[in-house]
Design an enzyme around this catalytic site. Structure first.
Site, PDB file in Angstrom:
ATOM      1  N   HIS A 104       6.241 -47.129  11.616  1.00 49.73           N
ATOM      2  CA  HIS A 104       5.232 -46.993  10.571  1.00 49.73           C
ATOM      3  C   HIS A 104       4.210 -45.978  11.086  1.00 49.73           C
ATOM      4  CE1 HIS A 104       2.680 -47.887   7.218  1.00 49.73           C
ATOM      5  NE2 HIS A 104       1.680 -48.258   8.010  1.00 49.73           N
TER       6      HIS A 104
ATOM      7  N   CYS B 227       5.525 -43.163   4.610  1.00 54.93           N
ATOM      8  CA  CYS B 227       4.272 -43.159   5.372  1.00 54.93           C
ATOM      9  C   CYS B 227       4.188 -41.978   6.345  1.00 54.93           C
ATOM     10  CB  CYS B 227       4.087 -44.484   6.103  1.00 54.93           C
ATOM     11  SG  CYS B 227       5.435 -44.916   7.222  1.00 54.93           S
TER      12      CYS B 227
END
Length: 163
Positions: free
Chosen positions: A23, A113
């Site tokens: 992430h 992301c």
């Protein structure tokens, strides 16, 4: 925080190691990051890549780095600084803050992301995770692609690449 890899500076890319993917967030100072999170207000940031895959929407939030990281490891990773010129820090922060609380499209292959934070830092959307998965699929290593992307999204990506 699960891991303190030095002291991030505003504008730094933060890579967070989730069980099956990374992430990404951008550090904006005072312990805060801006990152793409699931649209579902009740879902924690750590589920962004599984929850928002199915909704195809995400929300940009400003959160404490330690909350986004949870028990995962993390590091500052401005990996493209050697090949791309970062924008000035003030511009990175300004652009990032303009996105707070806005809903954005989410697509694991084209708008994830990592794409979000590299666009903020370099002005160019880049996702090495996606490129590595595409290469693995091209080489016939679909299992490797599955480990780089998450669940159903990985299966969909491999199916699309085989067309």
């Amino acid at each position: 925080m699960a891991q303190d890899r030095g002291h991030p500076k505003p504008g730094d890319l933060i890579e967070i190691f989730r069980p099956m993917y990374q992430h990404w967030a951008i550090y904006v100072g005072d312990g805060y990051v801006i990152n793409v999170t699931p649209v579902d207000e009740g879902a924690p940031s750590l589920s962004v890549s599984t929850t928002s895959i199915f909704t195809r929407k995400a929300k940009v939030k400003k959160q404490l780095l330690k909350e986004v990281v949870g028990n995962n490891k993390w590091r500052v990773n401005n990996k493209h600084d050697c090949s791309r010129t970062p924008r000035p820090v003030e511009e990175i922060i300004r652009r990032a803050e303009e996105w707070i609380d806005r809903e954005v499209p989410y697509d694991v292959l084209g708008s994830n992301c990592e794409h979000f934070v590299t666009e903020l830092r370099y002005g160019e959307r880049v996702s090495d995770q996606v490129e590595e998965a595409k290469e693995a699929a091209k080489d016939g290593a679909a299992a490797a692609a599955v480990t780089l992307l998450t669940g159903a999204a990985a299966a969909a990506a491999v199916a699309l690449l085989k067309r």
